[in-house]
Each structure stands twice: as C-alpha cells, then as structure tokens.
Design an enzyme around this catalytic site. Structure first.
Site, PDB file in Angstrom:
ATOM      1  N   CYS A   1      -2.536   1.319   7.227  1.00  0.00           N
ATOM      2  CA  CYS A   1      -1.913   0.589   6.132  1.00  0.00           C
ATOM      3  C   CYS A   1      -1.959  -0.901   6.428  1.00  0.00           C
ATOM      4  O   CYS A   1      -1.729  -1.318   7.549  1.00  0.00           O
ATOM      5  CB  CYS A   1      -0.467   1.030   5.947  1.00  0.00           C
ATOM      6  SG  CYS A   1      -0.243   2.090   4.533  1.00  0.00           S
TER       7      CYS A   1
ATOM      8  N   SER B   1       9.686   6.184  10.115  1.00  0.00           N
ATOM      9  CA  SER B   1       8.979   5.775  11.331  1.00  0.00           C
ATOM     10  C   SER B   1       9.428   4.373  11.712  1.00  0.00           C
ATOM     11  O   SER B   1       9.471   3.479  10.863  1.00  0.00           O
ATOM     12  CB  SER B   1       7.471   5.790  11.080  1.00  0.00           C
ATOM     13  OG  SER B   1       6.775   5.320  12.217  1.00  0.00           O
TER      14      SER B   1
ATOM     15  N   CYS C   1       3.126   8.248   1.675  1.00  0.00           N
ATOM     16  CA  CYS C   1       3.491   7.302   2.725  1.00  0.00           C
ATOM     17  C   CYS C   1       3.870   6.000   2.035  1.00  0.00           C
ATOM     18  O   CYS C   1       3.047   5.399   1.352  1.00  0.00           O
ATOM     19  CB  CYS C   1       2.265   7.118   3.626  1.00  0.00           C
ATOM     20  SG  CYS C   1       2.456   5.816   4.836  1.00  0.00           S
TER      21      CYS C   1
ATOM     22  N   GLU D   1       0.808  -1.200   0.000  1.00  0.00           N
ATOM     23  CA  GLU D   1       0.000   0.000   0.000  1.00  0.00           C
ATOM     24  C   GLU D   1       0.848   1.259   0.000  1.00  0.00           C
ATOM     25  O   GLU D   1       1.853   1.334   0.698  1.00  0.00           O
ATOM     26  CB  GLU D   1      -0.895   0.001   1.238  1.00  0.00           C
ATOM     27  CG  GLU D   1      -2.086  -0.887   1.017  1.00  0.00           C
ATOM     28  CD  GLU D   1      -2.769  -1.267   2.299  1.00  0.00           C
ATOM     29  OE1 GLU D   1      -2.958  -0.386   3.149  1.00  0.00           O
ATOM     30  OE2 GLU D   1      -3.113  -2.458   2.433  1.00  0.00           O
TER      31      GLU D   1
ATOM     32  N   CYS E   1       3.179  -6.360  16.179  1.00  0.00           N
ATOM     33  CA  CYS E   1       2.309  -5.497  16.991  1.00  0.00           C
ATOM     34  C   CYS E   1       0.864  -5.933  16.716  1.00  0.00           C
ATOM     35  O   CYS E   1       0.396  -5.877  15.574  1.00  0.00           O
ATOM     36  CB  CYS E   1       2.496  -4.029  16.614  1.00  0.00           C
ATOM     37  SG  CYS E   1       4.226  -3.516  16.561  1.00  0.00           S
TER      38      CYS E   1
ATOM     39  N   CYS F   1      -1.926  -3.867  14.726  1.00  0.00           N
ATOM     40  CA  CYS F   1      -1.591  -3.372  13.386  1.00  0.00           C
ATOM     41  C   CYS F   1      -1.962  -4.403  12.321  1.00  0.00           C
ATOM     42  O   CYS F   1      -1.584  -5.576  12.411  1.00  0.00           O
ATOM     43  CB  CYS F   1      -0.094  -3.062  13.341  1.00  0.00           C
ATOM     44  SG  CYS F   1       0.530  -2.754  11.685  1.00  0.00           S
TER      45      CYS F   1
ATOM     46  N   CYS G   1       4.886  -7.601   7.863  1.00  0.00           N
ATOM     47  CA  CYS G   1       5.862  -7.153   8.861  1.00  0.00           C
ATOM     48  C   CYS G   1       6.027  -8.255   9.902  1.00  0.00           C
ATOM     49  O   CYS G   1       5.062  -8.918  10.273  1.00  0.00           O
ATOM     50  CB  CYS G   1       5.379  -5.869   9.538  1.00  0.00           C
ATOM     51  SG  CYS G   1       6.537  -5.207  10.772  1.00  0.00           S
TER      52      CYS G   1
ATOM     53  N   SER H   1       7.466   4.757  17.253  1.00  0.00           N
ATOM     54  CA  SER H   1       6.145   4.289  17.675  1.00  0.00           C
ATOM     55  C   SER H   1       6.261   3.719  19.082  1.00  0.00           C
ATOM     56  O   SER H   1       6.604   2.567  19.270  1.00  0.00           O
ATOM     57  CB  SER H   1       5.654   3.223  16.698  1.00  0.00           C
ATOM     58  OG  SER H   1       5.616   3.780  15.404  1.00  0.00           O
TER      59      SER H   1
ATOM     60  N   GLU I   1       8.436  -2.579   8.633  1.00  0.00           N
ATOM     61  CA  GLU I   1       9.324  -1.878   9.549  1.00  0.00           C
ATOM     62  C   GLU I   1      10.594  -1.478   8.784  1.00  0.00           C
ATOM     63  O   GLU I   1      11.420  -2.337   8.457  1.00  0.00           O
ATOM     64  CB  GLU I   1       9.644  -2.794  10.746  1.00  0.00           C
ATOM     65  CG  GLU I   1      10.776  -2.332  11.635  1.00  0.00           C
ATOM     66  CD  GLU I   1      10.684  -0.863  12.062  1.00  0.00           C
ATOM     67  OE1 GLU I   1       9.587  -0.391  12.404  1.00  0.00           O
ATOM     68  OE2 GLU I   1      11.727  -0.191  12.044  1.00  0.00           O
TER      69      GLU I   1
ATOM     70  N   HIS J   1       3.862   4.017  22.018  1.00  0.00           N
ATOM     71  CA  HIS J   1       2.583   3.389  22.424  1.00  0.00           C
ATOM     72  C   HIS J   1       2.470   2.984  23.891  1.00  0.00           C
ATOM     73  O   HIS J   1       1.379   2.635  24.352  1.00  0.00           O
ATOM     74  CB  HIS J   1       2.234   2.165  21.569  1.00  0.00           C
ATOM     75  CG  HIS J   1       2.238   2.426  20.105  1.00  0.00           C
ATOM     76  ND1 HIS J   1       1.608   3.494  19.532  1.00  0.00           N
ATOM     77  CD2 HIS J   1       2.824   1.755  19.061  1.00  0.00           C
ATOM     78  CE1 HIS J   1       1.787   3.466  18.216  1.00  0.00           C
ATOM     79  NE2 HIS J   1       2.523   2.433  17.900  1.00  0.00           N
TER      80      HIS J   1
HETATM   81  N1  SAH Z   1       6.769  -0.123  11.295  1.00  0.00           N
HETATM   82  C1  SAH Z   1       6.848   1.276  11.472  1.00  0.00           C
HETATM   83  C2  SAH Z   1       6.193   2.085  10.381  1.00  0.00           C
HETATM   84  C3  SAH Z   1       4.853   1.597   9.869  1.00  0.00           C
HETATM   85  S1  SAH Z   1       3.495   1.708  10.958  1.00  0.00           S
HETATM   86  C4  SAH Z   1       6.324   1.663  12.839  1.00  0.00           C
HETATM   87  O1  SAH Z   1       5.729   0.836  13.496  1.00  0.00           O
HETATM   88  O2  SAH Z   1       6.561   2.800  13.229  1.00  0.00           O
HETATM   89  C5  SAH Z   1       3.124   3.442  10.979  1.00  0.00           C
HETATM   90  C6  SAH Z   1       2.435   3.907  12.235  1.00  0.00           C
HETATM   91  O3  SAH Z   1       1.083   3.405  12.291  1.00  0.00           O
HETATM   92  C7  SAH Z   1       3.099   3.414  13.514  1.00  0.00           C
HETATM   93  O4  SAH Z   1       3.185   4.474  14.432  1.00  0.00           O
HETATM   94  C8  SAH Z   1       2.153   2.353  13.990  1.00  0.00           C
HETATM   95  O5  SAH Z   1       2.281   2.108  15.355  1.00  0.00           O
HETATM   96  C9  SAH Z   1       0.826   2.924  13.609  1.00  0.00           C
HETATM   97  N2  SAH Z   1      -0.274   1.970  13.559  1.00  0.00           N
HETATM   98  C10 SAH Z   1      -0.252   0.696  13.136  1.00  0.00           C
HETATM   99  N3  SAH Z   1      -1.464   0.138  13.233  1.00  0.00           N
HETATM  100  C11 SAH Z   1      -2.284   1.085  13.714  1.00  0.00           C
HETATM  101  C12 SAH Z   1      -3.686   1.116  14.043  1.00  0.00           C
HETATM  102  N4  SAH Z   1      -4.445   0.051  13.857  1.00  0.00           N
HETATM  103  N5  SAH Z   1      -4.194   2.263  14.521  1.00  0.00           N
HETATM  104  C13 SAH Z   1      -3.414   3.356  14.694  1.00  0.00           C
HETATM  105  N6  SAH Z   1      -2.097   3.387  14.417  1.00  0.00           N
HETATM  106  C14 SAH Z   1      -1.543   2.260  13.945  1.00  0.00           C
HETATM  107 FE1  SF4 Z   2       5.230  -3.646  11.880  1.00  0.00          FE
HETATM  108 FE2  SF4 Z   2       4.955  -1.052  12.452  1.00  0.00          FE
HETATM  109 FE3  SF4 Z   2       2.799  -2.656  12.208  1.00  0.00          FE
HETATM  110 FE4  SF4 Z   2       4.420  -2.920  14.317  1.00  0.00          FE
HETATM  111  S1  SF4 Z   2       3.170  -1.122  13.787  1.00  0.00           S
HETATM  112  S2  SF4 Z   2       3.605  -4.596  13.074  1.00  0.00           S
HETATM  113  S3  SF4 Z   2       6.381  -2.493  13.376  1.00  0.00           S
HETATM  114  S4  SF4 Z   2       4.229  -2.128  10.616  1.00  0.00           S
END
Ligand code: SAH
Ligand code: SF4
Length: 348
Positions: free
Chosen positions: A335, A193, A102, A89, A113, A116, A109, A216, A164, A218
């Site tokens: 995404c 990020s 983006c 995406e 997490c 996500c 990944c 990130s 990531e 959290h």
């Molecule tokens: N892997 C990297 C970059 C991609 S994710 C990272 O984790 O930073 C981009 C951002 O979207 C990150 O801050 C991630 O924590 C956040 N993210 C992922 N899933 C999400 C969700 N369901 N709701 C809100 N933020 C989310």
């Molecule tokens: Fe991967 Fe970032 Fe999603 Fe965590 S938030 S699973 S590091 S894409």
C-alpha cells in the site's frame, strides 16, 4: 469537512429535521447508508428531492481515481479520493471462503519505516472515522462483483492499508464502532495492524477485546529494530512485548507478528532464534512476508530458500508460522505504491 459517514444518527436527525423532514427520515437514510451501503441514487424509500439535497449538502465523497486488478480479478486495489481531499488506497481481496478489505487510516504515515512506500511519503492527513468506514462501505458495494460462482459478501476488514491506525487512535476507534455496530461486521472479523504504539495497544484491548491485533515486528533486537522501525526508540521491544502480553491477557486471543523478509537485513538465523522465544511467550502467529521492493529503498526481498530456512527455525521451536506470498492478493503490504506512481504520473 466531514463526510456523511462521520455523522451519528442524532446528528443526521438534527440536520434533516432542520431541513423540515420528519424524524423517521434520518433513520431511513441511516439504515440505507450503513446496512445497505447504498449511494443516494439507490435509496428507493427516500423521496427524490431529499436525495438530491443530500447529494449536494452531504455528498458521499468516495471517488475511484484508479483501479488495478490481480489474480484474475480476485484482488482489486483502488486509489480512492475520500472527503474530497485525501487520496488513499483500499484493497479488496476475494478468497474462497471470505472477502477481506484492507483499509487505510491516514494519508501517508509519520512513522518513517524506510522500507514502506507510505512511510516514504511522510504524513499528510489523518482520516476521520467516517472516511475510514467509507472504504468498507465501498468494499461492501463492490464485493458481489468479484469473480466466483456464489455472490460474495464482504466479511473481513484489516487495518493494513496506508497509515498507522494507532497514531490516529480516536478515529480508528470511531471506525471500529461504525464497522462492528453500524455495519454489523463481527468484531472477530476485524484486525488492526500496528507498528507497535504500546500504550494504544492496551487501550485497544479495553475498547474492543474481540478485535484482532497484528504487530509489525520485523526485528527481534532493539538495535536492528531502531533502524527498520524508528518508533522502536519510543517503545522498545521490552515495552512493546509487555503491551502485547497485556492485550493477550485481556482478550485471550492469539496476536499476529508481521515480519517483512528483507534480504541480508533481518533474515539471518540469529533473528529467527531471537524471535522464537518472543513468539512462543506471546503465543503469537508469525507471518513472514517477502519484502515488496519500493522505489525509495534499495533492499530486496529475501530469497525463497532463506525464507524457508527462517520459517523452519521458528517451526522447530514450536512457533506457528505462515509464509505469505507477494502476488496480488498480498498487495496490501505494498500500500502506498499506487499513490506514489499516480502522483509521479500526474507530475509528468
Ligand atoms: N502501520 C501499520 C499498518 C499498515 S502497514 C503497520 O505498520 O503495521 C501493513 C503491513 O505492511 C505492516 O506489517 C508493514 O510492516 C508491512 N509493509 C510495509 N511496507 C512493506 C513492504 N515494502 N514490503 C512488505 N511489507 C511491508
Ligand atoms: Fe507507517 Fe506502517 Fe508504513 Fe511503518 S509500515 S511507515 S507504520 S504504514
């Protein structure tokens, strides 16, 4: 198989001279690819027979499978097939003063997490440097078609799509070279990020001290962060904070802290109180993003009032904080969802 965007100018020259082309041809093609973001059918200075050969032997390999729009067309999320194998995406976002893309760095990944959508897929493939850059090239071609009175140019790139970036470090660095040197996007207009791969954060600062960093976080204690962001077990908060500090010392820039607001999970006052001194010490900007609910995880976003109360604690402590919205223009956070939906539909 690599895409044409993976080749260096030398490699392209080698390829084209082997085809019997004069040496200057590769330079022309390279300029068309990187400075004009042109596809082969839009390279008037290149002879047609060569363009046809390029199309067959070094195809551009960016195919739009599906597109969605939000915010009256100002946000466009595309499902792209890149390099004939990865489905990823890419999101293009038009603002009043800038156009941001983006980009994804991996298909899926491995970081796990739970909240996500990309994490729920697991890791399928790393993208190559050229495949990451190809998304920005696509975005640069598309940017002028965003609505707005003046023609818009792609100005910013954020590595916040699927995957990531620092778990695919070599190709992420290769992509940064392509964006900043070959495409001419300013380093300061690019942000990486990361989930918090501490040693790679320090290396990023060395390699690209002008490129922005978003972490990130959290959660502000190890127990909670171990649950939400499992790689925290490898690089716990103390180690991660040291790495961000080292990044700051090297770059003299303000890092961002990303915080998905998850109902009754990480949105208590107590987390804000723990986060405040961390953010202050790092002089970080905190972005609060309401959780985007995903099918594979039962949690909900925090209610608006809770997010505001959380933000107020940070502000009162002197932390710079922004509440992001979940409308289309912030869909970058979600995404992975479009990919999952696409696959579910294909399976039916
Ligand atoms: N892997 C990297 C970059 C991609 S994710 C990272 O984790 O930073 C981009 C951002 O979207 C990150 O801050 C991630 O924590 C956040 N993210 C992922 N899933 C999400 C969700 N369901 N709701 C809100 N933020 C989310
Ligand atoms: Fe991967 Fe970032 Fe999603 Fe965590 S938030 S699973 S590091 S894409």
């Amino acid at each position: 198989m690599t895409t044409v965007y993976d080749l260096t100018l030398d490699e392209l020259t080698e390829r084209l001279t082997a085809w019997g082309e004069p040496a200057f041809r590769a330079k022309q093609v390279h300029r068309q690819l990187w400075q004009r973001s042109a596809t082969y059918d839009r390279m008037p200075d290149i002879p047609i027979r060569l363009r046809e050969r390029l199309q067959t032997e070094l195809p551009i390999q960016v195919e739009v499978l599906e597109e969605r729009e939000a915010d009256g067309g100002a946000t466009r999320k595309a499902l792209l097939r890149i390099g004939e194998r990865h489905v990823i995406e890419t999101v293009l976002m038009g603002y009043r003063d800038r156009v941001t893309v983006c980009v994804s760095t991996q298909s899926g990944c491995a970081m796990g997490c739970g909240f996500c959508a990309t994490g729920q897929m697991g890791l399928r493939n790393n993208l190559t440097a050229g495949e990451i850059a190809a998304q920005a090239i696509w975005a640069r071609r598309e940017a002028p078609r965003l609505p707005g009175s003046t023609p818009q140019r792609l100005s910013n790139v954020v590595f916040m799509g699927m995957g990531e970036p620092l778990a695919n470090e070599r190709h992420t660095l290769g992509a940064l070279e392509r964006l900043t040197v070959r495409m001419g996007i300013g380093d300061r207009h690019v942000t990486v990020s990361t989930v918090g791969i501490a040693p790679a954060i320090v290396r990023l600062a060395e390699a690209y001290p002008q490129v922005g960093l978003a972490v990130s976080l959290h959660a502000a204690d190890d127990d909670l962060r171990n649950d939400l962001v499992p790689v925290n077990k490898l690089w716990p908060l103390g180690t991660l904070i040291e790495a961000i500090q080292a990044w700051r010392d090297r770059t003299h820039r303000r890092p961002s802290i990303e915080w998905a607001m998850i109902d009754r999970t990480n949105d208590a006052d107590e987390q804000a109180e723990r986060l405040a001194p961390i953010a202050l010490a790092l002089r970080a900007h905190v972005n609060l993003i309401p959780l985007n609910p995903t099918p594979g995880w039962p949690s909900r976003p925090s209610p608006r009032a809770r997010i505001e109360a959380f933000a107020a604690i940070l502000e009162d402590a002197g932390v710079a904080v922004t509440i992001r919205d979940t409308r289309g223009r912030e869909i970058a956070a979600a995404c992975g969802q479009l990919t999952l939906e696409h696959e579910a539909a294909a399976a039916r």
